[in-house]
Design a protein around this motif. Structure first.
Motif, PDB file in Angstrom:
ATOM      1  N   ASN A 112     -18.279 -13.300 -25.545  1.00 16.31           N
ATOM      2  CA  ASN A 112     -17.199 -13.320 -24.556  1.00 16.31           C
ATOM      3  C   ASN A 112     -16.867 -14.724 -24.090  1.00 16.31           C
ATOM      4  O   ASN A 112     -17.692 -15.639 -24.179  1.00 16.31           O
ATOM      5  N   LEU A 115     -14.281 -13.349 -19.918  1.00 15.19           N
ATOM      6  CA  LEU A 115     -14.711 -11.974 -19.645  1.00 15.19           C
ATOM      7  C   LEU A 115     -16.228 -11.981 -19.524  1.00 15.19           C
ATOM      8  O   LEU A 115     -16.969 -11.721 -20.483  1.00 15.19           O
ATOM      9  N   HIS A 116     -16.698 -12.284 -18.340  1.00 14.63           N
ATOM     10  CA  HIS A 116     -18.110 -12.607 -18.153  1.00 14.63           C
ATOM     11  C   HIS A 116     -18.455 -12.471 -16.675  1.00 14.63           C
ATOM     12  O   HIS A 116     -17.594 -12.601 -15.809  1.00 14.63           O
ATOM     13  N   ALA A 138     -15.654  -9.909 -28.721  1.00 18.45           N
ATOM     14  CA  ALA A 138     -16.813  -9.039 -28.514  1.00 18.45           C
ATOM     15  C   ALA A 138     -16.513  -7.639 -29.022  1.00 18.45           C
ATOM     16  O   ALA A 138     -15.360  -7.211 -29.065  1.00 18.45           O
ATOM     17  N   TYR A 192     -12.784  -6.806 -28.027  1.00 14.53           N
ATOM     18  CA  TYR A 192     -12.484  -7.295 -26.691  1.00 14.53           C
ATOM     19  C   TYR A 192     -12.323  -8.812 -26.766  1.00 14.53           C
ATOM     20  O   TYR A 192     -13.298  -9.549 -26.910  1.00 14.53           O
ATOM     21  N   SER A 194     -11.113 -12.494 -25.421  1.00 16.07           N
ATOM     22  CA  SER A 194     -10.955 -13.246 -24.170  1.00 16.07           C
ATOM     23  C   SER A 194     -10.839 -14.730 -24.466  1.00 16.07           C
ATOM     24  O   SER A 194     -11.266 -15.217 -25.523  1.00 16.07           O
TER      25      SER A 194
END
Length: 305
Positions: A112, A115-116, A138, A192, A194
Protein backbone atom coordinates in the motif's frame (compact mmCIF):
# COMPACT_ATOMS: atom_id res chain seq x y z
CA UNK A 1 19.18 -11.59 4.14
CA UNK A 2 18.46 -10.63 7.69
CA UNK A 3 20.20 -12.69 10.36
CA UNK A 4 19.01 -10.83 13.44
CA UNK A 5 17.19 -12.63 16.22
CA UNK A 6 13.49 -12.92 15.60
CA UNK A 7 11.01 -11.15 17.82
CA UNK A 8 9.25 -7.86 18.27
CA UNK A 9 11.64 -4.90 18.29
CA UNK A 10 11.92 -2.86 21.50
CA UNK A 11 9.20 -0.28 22.03
CA UNK A 12 11.67 2.60 21.77
CA UNK A 13 12.73 1.30 18.34
CA UNK A 14 9.11 1.19 17.19
CA UNK A 15 8.57 4.75 18.40
CA UNK A 16 11.68 5.87 16.53
CA UNK A 17 10.40 4.25 13.34
CA UNK A 18 6.99 5.90 13.74
CA UNK A 19 8.62 9.32 14.14
CA UNK A 20 10.72 8.69 11.05
CA UNK A 21 7.61 7.58 9.20
CA UNK A 22 5.77 10.77 10.13
CA UNK A 23 8.69 12.91 8.98
CA UNK A 24 8.94 11.15 5.63
CA UNK A 25 5.18 11.28 5.13
CA UNK A 26 5.37 15.06 4.87
CA UNK A 27 7.50 14.64 1.73
CA UNK A 28 4.99 12.52 -0.20
CA UNK A 29 3.82 14.08 -3.48
CA UNK A 30 0.36 12.91 -4.56
CA UNK A 31 0.22 14.52 -7.99
CA UNK A 32 1.70 13.75 -11.41
CA UNK A 33 5.25 15.03 -11.78
CA UNK A 34 6.29 13.44 -15.09
CA UNK A 35 5.14 14.39 -18.59
CA UNK A 36 4.32 10.77 -19.50
CA UNK A 37 1.85 10.55 -16.61
CA UNK A 38 -0.36 13.19 -18.19
CA UNK A 39 -0.45 11.50 -21.61
CA UNK A 40 -3.50 9.22 -22.14
CA UNK A 41 -1.25 6.54 -23.67
CA UNK A 42 1.68 7.19 -21.31
CA UNK A 43 3.80 8.27 -24.26
CA UNK A 44 7.40 8.52 -23.10
CA UNK A 45 7.12 5.75 -20.53
CA UNK A 46 9.52 2.99 -21.48
CA UNK A 47 10.38 1.03 -18.34
CA UNK A 48 8.24 -0.04 -15.39
CA UNK A 49 9.70 -1.68 -12.30
CA UNK A 50 7.93 -4.15 -10.01
CA UNK A 51 8.89 -4.83 -6.41
CA UNK A 52 7.71 -7.85 -4.43
CA UNK A 53 8.77 -9.57 -1.22
CA UNK A 54 8.48 -13.29 -0.46
CA UNK A 55 8.63 -14.72 3.04
CA UNK A 56 9.58 -18.21 4.11
CA UNK A 57 6.81 -20.07 5.89
CA UNK A 58 7.69 -20.54 9.54
CA UNK A 59 10.78 -18.30 9.26
CA UNK A 60 10.47 -14.87 10.87
CA UNK A 61 14.05 -13.89 10.03
CA UNK A 62 14.55 -14.32 6.28
CA UNK A 63 12.73 -12.54 3.46
CA UNK A 64 13.61 -11.97 -0.17
CA UNK A 65 12.79 -8.81 -2.11
CA UNK A 66 13.02 -8.70 -5.88
CA UNK A 67 13.03 -5.88 -8.42
CA UNK A 68 12.11 -6.61 -12.04
CA UNK A 69 12.05 -4.00 -14.80
CA UNK A 70 9.89 -4.52 -17.89
CA UNK A 71 9.54 -2.52 -21.07
CA UNK A 72 6.33 -0.57 -21.54
CA UNK A 73 3.91 -1.16 -23.16
CA UNK A 74 5.32 -4.52 -24.31
CA UNK A 75 5.84 -5.75 -20.73
CA UNK A 76 8.93 -7.69 -21.71
CA UNK A 77 12.10 -8.07 -19.66
CA UNK A 78 14.40 -5.09 -20.12
CA UNK A 79 16.74 -5.56 -17.18
CA UNK A 80 18.42 -8.93 -16.44
CA UNK A 81 17.15 -10.12 -13.08
CA UNK A 82 20.59 -11.32 -12.02
CA UNK A 83 21.79 -7.72 -12.12
CA UNK A 84 19.13 -6.58 -9.70
CA UNK A 85 19.83 -7.50 -6.06
CA UNK A 86 17.25 -9.88 -4.65
CA UNK A 87 18.03 -9.64 -0.96
CA UNK A 88 16.62 -6.34 0.24
CA UNK A 89 19.07 -5.81 3.07
CA UNK A 90 21.96 -6.16 0.62
CA UNK A 91 20.49 -3.62 -1.81
CA UNK A 92 22.48 -0.55 -0.79
CA UNK A 93 20.97 1.42 -3.65
CA UNK A 94 17.51 0.95 -2.17
CA UNK A 95 18.67 2.20 1.21
CA UNK A 96 20.40 5.23 -0.27
CA UNK A 97 17.45 6.01 -2.50
CA UNK A 98 19.51 5.89 -5.69
CA UNK A 99 19.10 2.62 -7.63
CA UNK A 100 20.98 4.53 -10.33
CA UNK A 101 22.22 1.39 -12.09
CA UNK A 102 18.71 0.10 -12.76
CA UNK A 103 16.89 1.87 -15.62
CA UNK A 104 13.28 2.34 -14.51
CA UNK A 105 10.90 5.28 -14.54
CA UNK A 106 8.20 4.16 -12.11
CA UNK A 107 7.78 1.39 -9.54
CA UNK A 108 4.72 -0.74 -8.86
CA UNK A 109 5.00 -2.05 -5.32
CA UNK A 110 3.27 -5.08 -3.86
CA UNK A 111 1.73 -3.24 -0.91
CA UNK A 112 0.00 0.00 0.00
CA UNK A 113 0.82 3.66 -0.37
CA UNK A 114 -1.29 6.29 1.40
CA UNK A 115 -3.89 3.57 2.05
CA UNK A 116 -2.28 2.86 5.38
CA UNK A 117 -2.85 3.20 9.14
CA UNK A 118 -0.51 6.19 9.28
CA UNK A 119 -0.92 7.25 5.66
CA UNK A 120 2.57 6.09 4.75
CA UNK A 121 2.82 2.54 3.45
CA UNK A 122 5.69 0.75 1.78
CA UNK A 123 5.01 2.30 -1.64
CA UNK A 124 5.32 5.79 -0.11
CA UNK A 125 8.49 4.87 1.75
CA UNK A 126 10.14 3.35 -1.29
CA UNK A 127 9.13 6.35 -3.39
CA UNK A 128 10.72 8.78 -0.94
CA UNK A 129 13.91 6.72 -0.69
CA UNK A 130 14.30 6.36 -4.46
CA UNK A 131 12.74 9.71 -5.47
CA UNK A 132 10.73 7.79 -8.06
CA UNK A 133 7.03 7.70 -8.89
CA UNK A 134 5.63 4.74 -6.95
CA UNK A 135 2.24 3.03 -6.96
CA UNK A 136 0.91 0.77 -4.21
CA UNK A 137 -0.88 -2.32 -5.51
CA UNK A 138 -2.38 -4.54 -2.81
CA UNK A 139 -4.48 -7.67 -3.15
CA UNK A 140 -6.38 -7.35 0.12
CA UNK A 141 -8.16 -4.37 1.56
CA UNK A 142 -6.27 -2.78 4.42
CA UNK A 143 -9.12 -1.82 6.74
CA UNK A 144 -8.23 1.68 7.89
CA UNK A 145 -10.15 4.93 8.44
CA UNK A 146 -13.47 3.11 8.59
CA UNK A 147 -12.92 1.02 5.44
CA UNK A 148 -14.29 -2.48 5.98
CA UNK A 149 -14.50 -5.61 3.91
CA UNK A 150 -18.17 -5.88 4.79
CA UNK A 151 -21.34 -6.71 2.86
CA UNK A 152 -21.50 -3.26 1.27
CA UNK A 153 -17.90 -3.54 0.09
CA UNK A 154 -18.55 -7.00 -1.35
CA UNK A 155 -21.61 -5.68 -3.19
CA UNK A 156 -19.50 -2.95 -4.78
CA UNK A 157 -17.05 -5.62 -5.90
CA UNK A 158 -19.88 -7.64 -7.41
CA UNK A 159 -20.88 -4.63 -9.50
CA UNK A 160 -17.44 -4.46 -11.13
CA UNK A 161 -18.27 -6.03 -14.47
CA UNK A 162 -15.30 -5.59 -16.80
CA UNK A 163 -11.57 -5.10 -16.57
CA UNK A 164 -10.88 -1.45 -15.82
CA UNK A 165 -13.99 -0.92 -13.68
CA UNK A 166 -13.29 0.83 -10.37
CA UNK A 167 -14.83 2.31 -7.27
CA UNK A 168 -13.25 4.76 -4.80
CA UNK A 169 -12.09 3.78 -1.34
CA UNK A 170 -13.39 6.64 0.77
CA UNK A 171 -12.49 6.52 4.43
CA UNK A 172 -14.60 7.74 7.31
CA UNK A 173 -12.64 10.98 7.24
CA UNK A 174 -14.03 11.70 3.76
CA UNK A 175 -10.62 11.18 2.15
CA UNK A 176 -10.32 8.95 -0.92
CA UNK A 177 -7.44 6.67 0.04
CA UNK A 178 -7.33 4.60 -3.13
CA UNK A 179 -9.33 2.79 -5.77
CA UNK A 180 -10.59 -0.76 -6.05
CA UNK A 181 -9.76 -1.92 -9.58
CA UNK A 182 -11.01 -4.92 -11.51
CA UNK A 183 -7.77 -5.43 -13.37
CA UNK A 184 -8.78 -8.35 -15.58
CA UNK A 185 -12.06 -9.35 -17.20
CA UNK A 186 -12.00 -12.75 -15.49
CA UNK A 187 -10.82 -11.61 -12.07
CA UNK A 188 -13.19 -12.13 -9.16
CA UNK A 189 -11.27 -9.95 -6.70
CA UNK A 190 -10.13 -6.37 -7.21
CA UNK A 191 -6.75 -4.83 -6.67
CA UNK A 192 -6.43 -1.95 -4.23
CA UNK A 193 -4.44 0.82 -5.86
CA UNK A 194 -3.10 3.78 -3.91
CA UNK A 195 -0.68 6.64 -4.42
CA UNK A 196 2.86 5.98 -3.30
CA UNK A 197 4.78 9.03 -4.45
CA UNK A 198 4.95 11.43 -7.40
CA UNK A 199 1.80 10.16 -9.11
CA UNK A 200 -1.90 10.97 -9.06
CA UNK A 201 -4.43 8.32 -8.15
CA UNK A 202 -5.95 8.53 -11.63
CA UNK A 203 -2.61 7.86 -13.33
CA UNK A 204 -1.78 5.13 -10.81
CA UNK A 205 -4.98 3.26 -11.66
CA UNK A 206 -4.49 3.62 -15.42
CA UNK A 207 -0.90 2.42 -15.21
CA UNK A 208 -1.80 -0.55 -13.04
CA UNK A 209 -4.51 -1.59 -15.49
CA UNK A 210 -2.14 -1.12 -18.43
CA UNK A 211 0.43 -3.46 -16.87
CA UNK A 212 -1.95 -6.37 -16.31
CA UNK A 213 -1.77 -9.47 -18.50
CA UNK A 214 -3.41 -11.35 -15.65
CA UNK A 215 -4.87 -10.12 -12.37
CA UNK A 216 -1.56 -8.86 -10.97
CA UNK A 217 0.52 -6.23 -12.81
CA UNK A 218 3.17 -8.04 -14.79
CA UNK A 219 6.20 -6.30 -13.22
CA UNK A 220 5.00 -7.27 -9.73
CA UNK A 221 4.05 -10.79 -10.83
CA UNK A 222 7.48 -11.36 -12.35
CA UNK A 223 9.20 -9.99 -9.25
CA UNK A 224 7.17 -12.41 -7.14
CA UNK A 225 8.18 -15.36 -9.32
CA UNK A 226 11.85 -14.45 -9.04
CA UNK A 227 11.85 -13.83 -5.30
CA UNK A 228 10.16 -17.16 -4.67
CA UNK A 229 12.56 -18.94 -7.00
CA UNK A 230 15.50 -17.36 -5.21
CA UNK A 231 14.21 -18.61 -1.88
CA UNK A 232 13.76 -22.11 -3.29
CA UNK A 233 17.27 -22.18 -4.72
CA UNK A 234 18.98 -20.53 -1.76
CA UNK A 235 17.13 -22.01 1.20
CA UNK A 236 16.16 -25.33 -0.34
CA UNK A 237 12.41 -24.75 -0.11
CA UNK A 238 10.63 -27.49 -2.12
CA UNK A 239 9.17 -26.61 -5.48
CA UNK A 240 5.44 -26.53 -6.12
CA UNK A 241 3.64 -29.75 -7.06
CA UNK A 242 2.48 -30.41 -10.58
CA UNK A 243 -1.01 -29.19 -11.54
CA UNK A 244 -2.37 -32.68 -10.94
CA UNK A 245 -0.91 -32.81 -7.45
CA UNK A 246 -2.24 -29.37 -6.63
CA UNK A 247 -5.86 -30.52 -6.45
CA UNK A 248 -5.07 -32.76 -3.51
CA UNK A 249 -3.06 -30.08 -1.73
CA UNK A 250 -5.20 -26.95 -2.14
CA UNK A 251 -5.36 -26.35 1.60
CA UNK A 252 -1.58 -26.47 1.89
CA UNK A 253 1.18 -24.11 0.86
CA UNK A 254 3.14 -26.49 -1.37
CA UNK A 255 5.96 -24.10 -2.10
CA UNK A 256 6.80 -23.57 1.54
CA UNK A 257 6.85 -19.84 0.93
CA UNK A 258 4.53 -17.70 2.98
CA UNK A 259 1.68 -16.52 0.72
CA UNK A 260 1.41 -13.26 2.66
CA UNK A 261 -1.91 -13.92 4.26
CA UNK A 262 -4.22 -14.47 1.34
CA UNK A 263 -7.24 -16.59 0.57
CA UNK A 264 -8.19 -18.84 -2.30
CA UNK A 265 -9.65 -17.28 -5.41
CA UNK A 266 -11.67 -18.75 -8.22
CA UNK A 267 -9.75 -20.19 -11.14
CA UNK A 268 -9.67 -18.78 -14.63
CA UNK A 269 -7.65 -15.62 -13.91
CA UNK A 270 -5.08 -16.54 -16.56
CA UNK A 271 -2.44 -19.03 -15.59
CA UNK A 272 1.08 -17.64 -15.86
CA UNK A 273 3.11 -19.22 -18.64
CA UNK A 274 5.82 -20.19 -16.13
CA UNK A 275 3.56 -23.03 -14.99
CA UNK A 276 3.46 -22.20 -11.30
CA UNK A 277 0.78 -24.40 -9.86
CA UNK A 278 -0.57 -22.73 -6.75
CA UNK A 279 -3.60 -20.48 -6.91
CA UNK A 280 -1.57 -17.46 -5.91
CA UNK A 281 0.75 -18.04 -8.84
CA UNK A 282 -2.20 -18.02 -11.21
CA UNK A 283 -3.46 -14.62 -10.20
CA UNK A 284 -1.53 -13.62 -7.09
CA UNK A 285 -4.80 -13.22 -5.27
CA UNK A 286 -3.37 -12.79 -1.79
CA UNK A 287 -2.43 -10.00 0.57
CA UNK A 288 0.23 -7.42 -0.17
CA UNK A 289 3.84 -7.95 0.87
CA UNK A 290 5.02 -5.85 3.76
CA UNK A 291 8.52 -4.67 4.46
CA UNK A 292 7.75 -4.46 8.14
CA UNK A 293 10.44 -5.14 10.71
CA UNK A 294 7.78 -5.84 13.32
CA UNK A 295 6.55 -8.73 11.17
CA UNK A 296 9.69 -9.97 9.44
CA UNK A 297 12.04 -9.60 12.38
CA UNK A 298 14.34 -7.61 10.11
CA UNK A 299 15.19 -4.31 11.78
CA UNK A 300 17.90 -3.74 9.17
CA UNK A 301 15.25 -3.14 6.52
CA UNK A 302 14.59 0.60 6.09
CA UNK A 303 11.16 0.27 4.47
CA UNK A 304 8.32 -0.42 6.82
CA UNK A 305 4.59 -0.68 6.20
Amino acid sequence: MAREAAGRPPEETLLLWKREQAQLKARVVDRDTEAWQRDPAFSGLQRVGGVDVSFVKGDSVNACASLVVLSYPELEASWPSERCPSWWTQCGGCRRGSLTSCPRQVLLVDGNGVLHHRGFGVACHLGILTDLPCVGVAKKLLQVDGLENNALHKEKIRLLRAGGDTFPLMGGSGTILGMALKSHDHSTKPLYVSVGHKVSLEAAVRLTRGCCKFRIPEPVRQADIRSRDYIRRTLGVPRAPTPGQERSQKAQNPRGVCPKGGSEEATGEGRPPEGHSTQESRDKGTGGAKLDATKTGCPASPVRQ
